[in-house]
Design an enzyme around this catalytic site. Structure first.
Site, PDB file in Angstrom:
ATOM      1  CG  ASP A 127      -2.283   0.364   1.005  1.00 21.32           C
ATOM      2  OD1 ASP A 127      -2.496   1.476   0.482  1.00 21.32           O
ATOM      3  OD2 ASP A 127      -3.181  -0.430   1.324  1.00 21.32           O
ATOM      4  CG  ASP A 169      -4.683   5.498   0.953  1.00 15.87           C
ATOM      5  OD1 ASP A 169      -5.584   4.652   1.061  1.00 15.87           O
ATOM      6  OD2 ASP A 169      -4.614   6.524   1.658  1.00 15.87           O
ATOM      7  CD  GLU A 193      -9.024   4.271  -1.570  1.00 20.37           C
ATOM      8  OE1 GLU A 193      -9.947   3.919  -0.844  1.00 20.37           O
ATOM      9  OE2 GLU A 193      -8.102   5.008  -1.156  1.00 20.37           O
ATOM     10  CG  HIS A 209      -8.829  -1.756   4.329  1.00 25.69           C
ATOM     11  ND1 HIS A 209      -8.605  -1.752   2.972  1.00 25.69           N
ATOM     12  CD2 HIS A 209      -8.432  -0.533   4.772  1.00 25.69           C
ATOM     13  CE1 HIS A 209      -8.100  -0.588   2.624  1.00 25.69           C
ATOM     14  NE2 HIS A 209      -7.981   0.180   3.695  1.00 25.69           N
ATOM     15  CG  ASP A 210     -11.325   1.663   3.499  1.00 26.97           C
ATOM     16  OD1 ASP A 210     -10.827   1.607   4.637  1.00 26.97           O
ATOM     17  OD2 ASP A 210     -10.730   2.149   2.513  1.00 26.97           O
TER      18      ASP A 210
HETATM   19  O1  TEU Z   1      -9.613   5.166   1.948  1.00 24.38           O
HETATM   20  C1  TEU Z   1     -10.137   6.296   1.335  1.00 24.38           C
HETATM   21  C2  TEU Z   1     -11.604   6.513   1.337  1.00 24.38           C
HETATM   22  O2  TEU Z   1     -12.051   7.489   0.816  1.00 24.38           O
HETATM   23  C3  TEU Z   1     -12.565   5.626   1.984  1.00 24.38           C
HETATM   24  O3  TEU Z   1     -12.820   4.434   1.503  1.00 24.38           O
HETATM   25  C4  TEU Z   1     -12.478   5.916   3.437  1.00 24.38           C
HETATM   26  O4  TEU Z   1     -11.675   5.053   4.117  1.00 24.38           O
HETATM   27  C5  TEU Z   1     -13.750   6.046   4.133  1.00 24.38           C
HETATM   28  O5  TEU Z   1     -14.200   4.786   4.475  1.00 24.38           O
HETATM   29  C6  TEU Z   1     -14.762   6.910   3.474  1.00 24.38           C
HETATM   30  O6  TEU Z   1     -15.980   6.816   4.121  1.00 24.38           O
HETATM   31  C7  TEU Z   1      -8.241   5.025   2.067  1.00 24.38           C
HETATM   32  C8  TEU Z   1      -7.912   3.794   2.875  1.00 24.38           C
HETATM   33  O7  TEU Z   1      -8.363   2.650   2.192  1.00 24.38           O
HETATM   34  C9  TEU Z   1      -8.489   3.938   4.244  1.00 24.38           C
HETATM   35  O8  TEU Z   1      -8.353   2.793   5.011  1.00 24.38           O
HETATM   36  C10 TEU Z   1      -7.826   5.123   4.897  1.00 24.38           C
HETATM   37  O9  TEU Z   1      -8.413   5.388   6.126  1.00 24.38           O
HETATM   38  C11 TEU Z   1      -7.898   6.377   4.039  1.00 24.38           C
HETATM   39  O10 TEU Z   1      -7.613   6.146   2.668  1.00 24.38           O
HETATM   40  C12 TEU Z   1      -6.886   7.381   4.497  1.00 24.38           C
HETATM   41  O11 TEU Z   1      -5.604   6.923   4.219  1.00 24.38           O
END
Ligand code: TEU
Ligand code: CA
Length: 544
Positions: A98, A193, A247, A319-320
């Site tokens: 990542d 990310d 992402e 994971h989100d």
């Molecule tokens: O996620 C970015 C993002 O916009 C989302 O999916 C976010 O985590 C959130 O759930 C919006 O509601 C990335 C990573 O995958 C996430 O785990 C991090 O917290 C975020 O960036 C910051 O680095």
């Protein structure tokens, strides 16, 4: 499309904190992953994406990095990381890391020096004497006053995640060094990310007021981003046989192509979020009932738009996101609906991503109160919702039980023992109590398990190039019960039929099954049966 291993393979995402604990401290680690390499191999996956394992104060579980060249001691050491890379490579599994470079931790030495205006770090971050009315992704304001420096700094995520200033060439040089460091140690690529947020509008104007994410008009896909990514591509990525998946939040197919078009290739593929809005309004806390037609409309649009010019990443979980079987399937018909979702997704054109636990159809965590959640986003959103939006705590908790990221972060369920074989001590996050019957061990013993089903899909993708590269065409596009499509190349035609919902339906007469052979199904059936049970899925194939 040019063939490439990143297109033909299957990615397995590991969230290291929750995968396997090897030293009994309740936190997953690198040696734990090494122990599970035979399992990864048995799945047939060809790539691993590792969520962050760098040094970090863990405000956002590693997405707040304080040293890009060090491994967090919770996870192990640099030797462990090099051992993991080597041992995965020995069994022909590639590994992508990542790359979190929209922001660092506020405990990164760059930020600490920036606070003190020590050269050359003075302009490594975005500083302003005034507030800008931008909102943070985690709720609340994105500009926070820093007493020591006497200015506001930008953080699109938590206060402990200050955004890097990409207009500064020195920042870009540092990012290139990080990439070079890991690629030269054998890493095969990066998941980048929130990469479409790295460039901010010149002059950092004040944000327009909107109910959520004020100011996003000033940082989503800002034109200068293309120059930055081209620089990374030309100076680093092009020198290695690697791949990148960005992402990219709130992105349309046309915007995606501005990064991944085969003649541009600033990134090799992106994670888009449109289909995640099948049960919400584009933001996970604004929930609406799931409609399969919304999912179909979005996925099929991406299939059609990227065909021949780009490449999709096929995912339903990470994971989100809460678990897909809770959101888009049915926990009452868990196994069949999970298989249906996998059939629907993994027979499309693109690279499949499997998030740990998805292969056994793990469900959302069985949390009962706010205190059980660990995730910063979850905690912040509760505060924001109850304080700023004046929603009742009960209403906020309902949203959190449904959509919190911790739903997908509960420890991996390996067996029926007290802590699910993840650890022998109490893990950092509550183990789902359904692990007594829902676990890898049982899934391996049961030939009809979701696990064996997805293994089978992975095998089929390796055997039939039409699944990887074939053209995509919708069938029954406006039907609310069936998601059906064709995949076709010069020699073969596949017909995929996925039936959604809890009532049986007959396949419409316009779909002819003559001459087709059944390749895969999630239910034993009579040949030529036209009645589809709840969440029944079938894949037919025909030689041309
Ligand atoms: O996620 C970015 C993002 O916009 C989302 O999916 C976010 O985590 C959130 O759930 C919006 O509601 C990335 C990573 O995958 C996430 O785990 C991090 O917290 C975020 O960036 C910051 O680095
Ligand atoms: Ca551990």
């Amino acid at each position: 499309m040019n063939p490439h291993w990143s297109k033909e393979g299957v990615v397995y995402q590991i969230y290291p904190r929750s995968f396997q604990d090897s030293n009994q401290d309740g936190i997953g680690d690198l040696q734990g992953i090494i122990q599970r390499i035979p399992y990864l191999q048995s799945l047939g996956i060809t790539m691993v994406w590792l969520s962050p394992v760098y040094q970090s104060p863990n405000d956002d579980n590693g997405y707040d990095i304080s040293d890009y060249y060090a491994i967090h001691p919770d996870f192990g050491s640099m030797e462990d990381m090099l051992e993991l890379i080597q041992k995965l490579h020995e069994v022909n599994i590639r590994i992508i890391m990542d790359l979190v470079v929209n922001h660092t931790s506020d405990e990164h030495v760059w930020f600490q020096k920036s606070v003190q205006k020590i050269s050359p770090y003075d302009q490594f971050y975005h500083w302003s004497p005034v507030k800008k009315n931008w909102g943070s992704f985690f709720g609340g304001e994105a500009w926070t006053f820093h007493k020591e420096r006497g200015e506001y700094y930008l953080h699109l995520f938590s206060k402990k995640q200050p955004d890097l200033n990409w207009t500064n060439p020195l920042v870009r040089e540092e990012v290139k060094r990080i990439c070079d460091f890991w690629l030269s140690r054998g890493v095969d690529g990066f998941r980048c990310d929130v990469i479409n947020l790295i460039s901010k509008r010149e002059g950092l104007p004040k944000g327009r007021w909107t109910p959520i994410l004020c100011g996003k008009e000033h940082y989503l896909n800002e034109p200068k981003i293309h120059g930055y990514l081209q620089e990374l591509r030309d100076d680093v990525f092009s020198k290695y046989d690697c791949f990148t998946v960005g992402e990219t939040v709130f992105i349309t197919p046309d915007q995606a192509l501005s990064y991944i078009h085969k003649d541009i290739r600033e990134l090799d593929m992106v994670f888009q979020f449109e289909h995640m809005a099948s049960d919400q309004w584009g933001v996970k806390w604004f929930i609406r009932p799931f409609r399969m037609k919304r999912l179909k409309k979005s996925l099929s649009k991406w299939q059609r738009r990227l065909d021949q010019v780009g490449w999709n990443s096929l995912y339903l979980e990470n994971h989100d996101q809460a678990r897909s079987v809770n959101r888009f399937g049915s926990v009452d018909i868990r196994e069949r609906s999970a298989k249906c979702l996998m059939t629907m997704l993994y027979f499309q054109q693109g690279t499949p991503y499997i998030y740990q636990g998805q292969e056994i159809a793990m469900t959302n965590g069985d949390f009962t109160k706010l205190e059980e959640f660990q995730d910063i986003e979850t905690k912040n959103i509760f505060q924001f919702g109850t304080k700023s939006l004046h929603l009742s705590p009960k209403r906020m908790m309902k949203k959190i039980f449904y959509a919190s990221r911790d739903n997908a972060r509960t420890p991996m369920q390996w067996d029926e023992t007290e802590y699910a074989g993840f650890s022998r001590v109490k893990p950092w996050l509550k183990v789902n109590s359904n692990h007594s019957t829902l676990n890898v061990k049982q899934s391996l013993e049961d030939p009809d398990s979701v696990l064996h089903y997805v293994k089978n899909i992975i095998e089929l993708r390796k055997k039939h190039p039409v699944i990887v590269y074939g053209r995509y065409e919708d069938v029954l596009y406006s039907n609310p019960h069936f998601y059906s499509y064709l995949r076709e190349d010069d020699t073969t035609r596949l017909l995929v039929i996925c039936h959604f919902g809890k009532k049986p339906h007959r396949l419409p007469k316009t779909v002819l099954l003559d001459g087709y052979q059944l390749l895969l199904t999630n239910h034993d059936l009579q040949p030529n049966e036209r009645l589809f049970l709840p969440y029944e899925a079938r894949v037919y194939s025909k030689k041309k």
